[in-house]
Design a protein around this motif. Structure first.
Motif, PDB file in Angstrom:
ATOM      1  N   CYS A 228       0.828  -1.210   0.000  1.00 14.53           N
ATOM      2  CA  CYS A 228       0.000   0.000   0.000  1.00 14.53           C
ATOM      3  C   CYS A 228       0.862   1.260   0.000  1.00 14.53           C
ATOM      4  O   CYS A 228       0.603   2.194  -0.753  1.00 14.53           O
ATOM      5  CB  CYS A 228      -0.932  -0.025   1.203  1.00 14.53           C
ATOM      6  SG  CYS A 228      -2.054   1.383   1.298  1.00 14.53           S
TER       7      CYS A 228
ATOM      8  N   ARG B 139      -8.721  -2.815   2.953  1.00 15.05           N
ATOM      9  CA  ARG B 139      -7.954  -3.037   1.720  1.00 15.05           C
ATOM     10  C   ARG B 139      -8.791  -3.705   0.645  1.00 15.05           C
ATOM     11  O   ARG B 139      -8.611  -3.426  -0.543  1.00 15.05           O
ATOM     12  CB  ARG B 139      -6.697  -3.833   2.046  1.00 15.05           C
ATOM     13  CG  ARG B 139      -5.664  -2.949   2.718  1.00 15.05           C
ATOM     14  CD  ARG B 139      -4.408  -3.648   3.112  1.00 15.05           C
ATOM     15  NE  ARG B 139      -3.414  -2.649   3.517  1.00 15.05           N
ATOM     16  CZ  ARG B 139      -2.513  -2.829   4.462  1.00 15.05           C
ATOM     17  NH1 ARG B 139      -2.459  -3.978   5.114  1.00 15.05           N
ATOM     18  NH2 ARG B 139      -1.661  -1.872   4.765  1.00 15.05           N
TER      19      ARG B 139
ATOM     20  N   LEU C 264      -8.248   2.049   7.698  1.00 11.25           N
ATOM     21  CA  LEU C 264      -6.874   1.581   7.488  1.00 11.25           C
ATOM     22  C   LEU C 264      -5.939   2.036   8.610  1.00 11.25           C
ATOM     23  O   LEU C 264      -5.174   1.223   9.141  1.00 11.25           O
ATOM     24  CB  LEU C 264      -6.362   2.059   6.128  1.00 11.25           C
ATOM     25  CG  LEU C 264      -5.115   1.341   5.584  1.00 11.25           C
ATOM     26  CD1 LEU C 264      -5.418  -0.137   5.328  1.00 11.25           C
ATOM     27  CD2 LEU C 264      -4.642   2.004   4.296  1.00 11.25           C
TER      28      LEU C 264
ATOM     29  N   GLN D  58      -3.802  -3.693  -4.111  1.00 11.63           N
ATOM     30  CA  GLN D  58      -4.611  -3.583  -2.890  1.00 11.63           C
ATOM     31  C   GLN D  58      -5.321  -4.897  -2.584  1.00 11.63           C
ATOM     32  O   GLN D  58      -5.454  -5.288  -1.411  1.00 11.63           O
ATOM     33  CB  GLN D  58      -5.641  -2.459  -3.037  1.00 11.63           C
ATOM     34  CG  GLN D  58      -5.048  -1.067  -3.136  1.00 11.63           C
ATOM     35  CD  GLN D  58      -4.317  -0.655  -1.877  1.00 11.63           C
ATOM     36  OE1 GLN D  58      -4.597  -1.157  -0.787  1.00 11.63           O
ATOM     37  NE2 GLN D  58      -3.370   0.250  -2.007  1.00 11.63           N
TER      38      GLN D  58
ATOM     39  N   SER E  87      -2.820  -7.244  -1.135  1.00 16.96           N
ATOM     40  CA  SER E  87      -2.549  -6.793   0.227  1.00 16.96           C
ATOM     41  C   SER E  87      -3.639  -7.252   1.183  1.00 16.96           C
ATOM     42  O   SER E  87      -3.361  -7.684   2.310  1.00 16.96           O
ATOM     43  CB  SER E  87      -2.431  -5.265   0.246  1.00 16.96           C
ATOM     44  OG  SER E  87      -2.200  -4.782   1.551  1.00 16.96           O
ATOM     45  N   ALA E  88      -4.899  -7.181   0.754  1.00 18.05           N
ATOM     46  CA  ALA E  88      -6.012  -7.613   1.594  1.00 18.05           C
ATOM     47  C   ALA E  88      -5.966  -9.119   1.836  1.00 18.05           C
ATOM     48  O   ALA E  88      -6.214  -9.592   2.954  1.00 18.05           O
ATOM     49  CB  ALA E  88      -7.336  -7.225   0.930  1.00 18.05           C
TER      50      ALA E  88
ATOM     51  N   ASN F  86      -3.226  -9.885   4.279  1.00 18.23           N
ATOM     52  CA  ASN F  86      -3.677  -9.528   5.620  1.00 18.23           C
ATOM     53  C   ASN F  86      -4.629 -10.564   6.202  1.00 18.23           C
ATOM     54  O   ASN F  86      -4.539 -10.926   7.382  1.00 18.23           O
ATOM     55  CB  ASN F  86      -4.370  -8.166   5.610  1.00 18.23           C
ATOM     56  CG  ASN F  86      -3.506  -7.064   6.165  1.00 18.23           C
ATOM     57  OD1 ASN F  86      -3.310  -6.047   5.523  1.00 18.23           O
ATOM     58  ND2 ASN F  86      -2.947  -7.250   7.353  1.00 18.23           N
TER      59      ASN F  86
END
Length: 206
Positions: free
Chosen positions: A16, A77, A97, A187, A190-191, A194
């Protein structure tokens, strides 16, 4: 488990951080100044939420704080990857975020101090910075891949389906999957990264 969470969190964070300005400019039409301003607000709000949410960490402990932070980060995200609304995008960036981030990296640092015995404290801190740098390194390579493999923006279309000149605003009347850019895919990755943190179970008594 804590070191693995640290790697994944660092990896997702840097995906990010490396692309936020480009995401705002190429996908939302922000100027360089406004994109930098939002970037700065993101950092400031992470500090603000870190102060406001610190009693929660003390109350519920490392494990549940990290789980809450991971849920907030993952949700925000995914939202950044798929939203077509400027207001929702800013809500994710300025509130959700930073709130999730304040319950992520700082809490993992606390876990290393609480879980490691004093005899190996320096080694554990050395390891946590090694895996952090490794996460940053891997994220850079992935960003390069997506920037090369996918277009950086999909502009707004007029009623005839023709792209409006010099516009990078998302089209509300078209599926987001048809407007996925390199930065939206980043993104999304990234999500997903996570979300994988939820599989790791830290001791709940700390």
């Amino acid at each position: 488990a804590a070191l693995t969470c640290k790697f994944l969190t660092s990896f997702a964070y840097m995906l990010c951080a490396l692309t936020l300005r480009n995401y705002l400019q190429d996908n939302w039409g922000f100027s360089d100044f406004n994109a930098g301003l939002i970037y700065g607000i993101w950092g400031i709000m992470t500090t603000v939420f870190g102060i406001l949410l610190s009693p929660i960490v003390d109350r519920v402990g490392v494990r549940y704080s990290l789980l809450l932070g991971t849920l907030l980060l993952s949700f925000s995200r995914f939202g950044l990857a798929f939203t077509l609304s400027t207001k929702m995008m800013l809500f994710y960036l300025v509130f959700l975020l930073p709130a999730g981030g304040s319950l992520g990296v700082p809490v993992i640092m606390i876990s290393m101090r609480r879980y490691a015995i004093s005899a190996v404290g320096s080694i554990s801190y050395g390891l946590i910075f090694i895996v952090q740098c490794l996460g940053f390194f891997c994220s850079g390579m992935l960003v390069d891949f997506f920037r090369t493999a996918f277009p950086h923006s999909f502009g707004q279309l007029d009623i005839n389906g023709t792209r409006i000149f010099n516009s990078t605003l998302p089209s509300q009347n078209r599926s987001v999957w048809l407007q996925m850019s390199a930065y939206r895919y980043i993104q999304l990755v990234s999500a997903i990264v996570n979300s994988s943190i939820l599989n790791f179970k830290l001791p709940c008594q700390y």
